[in-house]
Design a protein around this motif. Structure first.
Motif, mmCIF file in Angstrom:
data_model
loop_
_atom_site.group_PDB
_atom_site.id
_atom_site.type_symbol
_atom_site.label_atom_id
_atom_site.label_comp_id
_atom_site.label_asym_id
_atom_site.label_seq_id
_atom_site.Cartn_x
_atom_site.Cartn_y
_atom_site.Cartn_z
ATOM 1 N N GLU A 4 -3.152 9.728 -2.277
ATOM 2 C CA GLU A 4 -2.385 10.446 -3.285
ATOM 3 C C GLU A 4 -1.922 9.454 -4.339
ATOM 4 O O GLU A 4 -1.462 8.375 -4.013
ATOM 5 N N ASP A 5 -2.034 9.822 -5.603
ATOM 6 C CA ASP A 5 -1.490 8.991 -6.680
ATOM 7 C C ASP A 5 -0.793 9.912 -7.657
ATOM 8 O O ASP A 5 -1.400 10.424 -8.581
ATOM 9 N N LEU A 6 0.486 10.149 -7.434
ATOM 10 C CA LEU A 6 1.229 11.069 -8.280
ATOM 11 C C LEU A 6 1.598 10.465 -9.615
ATOM 12 O O LEU A 6 1.804 11.171 -10.590
ATOM 13 N N ARG A 29 -2.617 11.376 4.498
ATOM 14 C CA ARG A 29 -1.734 12.526 4.743
ATOM 15 C C ARG A 29 -2.123 13.284 6.010
ATOM 16 O O ARG A 29 -1.295 13.986 6.580
ATOM 17 N N CYS A 32 -0.084 11.521 8.642
ATOM 18 C CA CYS A 32 1.366 11.563 8.413
ATOM 19 C C CYS A 32 2.020 12.649 9.262
ATOM 20 O O CYS A 32 1.521 13.764 9.362
ATOM 21 N N THR A 39 9.848 6.698 2.829
ATOM 22 C CA THR A 39 10.701 7.047 1.687
ATOM 23 C C THR A 39 12.055 6.357 1.763
ATOM 24 O O THR A 39 12.648 6.043 0.740
ATOM 25 N N PHE A 46 7.077 5.636 -2.289
ATOM 26 C CA PHE A 46 6.764 6.818 -1.490
ATOM 27 C C PHE A 46 7.802 7.918 -1.701
ATOM 28 O O PHE A 46 8.971 7.649 -1.946
ATOM 29 N N ASP A 47 7.341 9.151 -1.553
ATOM 30 C CA ASP A 47 8.209 10.317 -1.563
ATOM 31 C C ASP A 47 7.686 11.254 -0.489
ATOM 32 O O ASP A 47 6.641 10.996 0.119
ATOM 33 N N GLN A 48 8.410 12.340 -0.253
ATOM 34 C CA GLN A 48 7.952 13.355 0.683
ATOM 35 C C GLN A 48 7.783 14.668 -0.054
ATOM 36 O O GLN A 48 8.613 15.031 -0.881
ATOM 37 N N ASP A 49 6.705 15.366 0.272
ATOM 38 C CA ASP A 49 6.419 16.667 -0.312
ATOM 39 C C ASP A 49 7.500 17.653 0.110
ATOM 40 O O ASP A 49 7.859 17.724 1.284
ATOM 41 N N GLN A 56 4.016 11.356 -0.022
ATOM 42 C CA GLN A 56 3.397 11.394 -1.344
ATOM 43 C C GLN A 56 3.476 9.976 -1.889
ATOM 44 O O GLN A 56 4.534 9.332 -1.831
ATOM 45 N N LEU A 58 3.656 7.422 -4.810
ATOM 46 C CA LEU A 58 4.077 7.382 -6.210
ATOM 47 C C LEU A 58 3.378 6.279 -6.995
ATOM 48 O O LEU A 58 3.210 6.403 -8.205
#
Length: 87
Positions: A4-6, A29, A32, A39, A46-49, A56, A58
């Motif tokens: 993931e690359d938000l 993921r 995970c 996070t 990092f973040d969480q959906d 997620q 970042l």
């Protein structure tokens, strides 16, 4: 492996020194379990959906000397599902 690359941007040093001065962060993921250690340890990386609680990413590239790079390494070591890899 799913990455993931938000942020959608490459984090490169201004002098364009390239990959040898950076680390690449990847997450899977599918591995995970949503523990959230990443996070808490490296919130700039990092973040969480909100929907499924999964990681997620970042930022996919970090300068080796950036404090966030050290935090990302720590997060990878703390991940109970081993869903984070740093290269």
């Amino acid at each position: 492996m799913t990455t993931e690359d938000l942020a959608g941007v490459e984090d490169r040093e201004p002098n364009g020194s390239g990959a040898e001065s950076e680390v690449e962060v990847r997450v899977d993921r599918e591995l995970c379990i949503g523990a959230g250690m990443c996070t808490l340890t490296a919130p700039e990386v990092f973040d969480q959906d909100d929907e499924d609680g999964l990681v997620q990413l970042l930022r996919t590239r970090l300068p080796r000397t950036d404090p966030d790079s050290e935090a990302a390494h720590d997060a990878a070591g703390l991940c109970p599902a081993e869903a984070i890899s740093i290269g």
